[in-house]
Design a protein around this motif. Structure first.
Motif: not given
Length: 190
Positions: A130-140
């Motif tokens: 989750f370190a580089n999560v952006q709002r509204g996005q689920l990281p691959l």
């Protein structure tokens, strides 16, 4: 150049775990069994004060040096980055909450004992994605880690071993919960 104690929660946890194992091996045999292993539901004694302490302390106990090293390599790799990202206090709270919830469920649902930090390590593995999560996005990266992690635990769950697949799964679930919570709190507009 000087050495810094850069990740106090991670380093203290790792050093204490090492001291517990060394004390068990050389000074106080059965220390891990008595204070750093949680009993399963068949042997958990609600009248025994130490049983409640072990609901959290089991994460410091390890069966042997190989068990300790396999957990601490990941712990020492992931912990400092998490402490830098989320703060030492938050990481300590996440470790405590994961240990306590996993310990409670194990003590009252499962019949086998539990020891070691692998649930905490799996919490850290998932949380790191989750370190580089952006709002509204689920990281691959989170989806891949979660998929591989769940696949590994399900495929090994039937194997006859001393590994607590429940502890691993619970750690992964807690890492996902903390990741979503921390990122939703830190990304709120002011």
């Amino acid at each position: 150049m000087r050495i810094s104690y850069n990740a106090p929660v991670t380093l203290t946890f790792a050093l204490f775990s090492m001291l517990v194992l060394l004390a068990d091996l050389y000074l106080a045999p059965n220390l891990i069994q008595n204070l750093f292993t949680i009993d399963g539901k068949l042997t958990f004694d609600p009248q025994n004060y130490a049983a409640y302490v072990r609901l959290v302390t089991y994460v410091f106990g390890h069966a042997d040096l190989q068990h300790l090293l396999s957990n601490m390599m990941f712990f020492l790799l992931l912990g400092p980055a998490l402490e830098e990202r989320y703060s030492s206090g938050s990481v300590a709270l996440m470790i405590f909450a994961t240990a306590l919830l996993t310990g409670l469920i194990n003590a009252f649902v499962f019949s086998s004992g539990l020891l070691g930090a692998s649930g905490i390590v799996f919490m850290m593995i998932v949380l790191t994605s989750f370190a580089n999560v952006q709002r509204g996005q689920l990281p691959l990266s989170f989806l891949l880690v979660a998929t591989l992690y769940v696949w590994q635990e399900i495929s090994q769950a039937g194997a006859d071993s001393d590994i607590s697949h429940f502890g691993h799964m619970m750690g992964g679930v807690m890492g996902a919960v903390f990741g979503f919570l921390e990122n939703s709190i830190s990304k709120k507009p002011t």
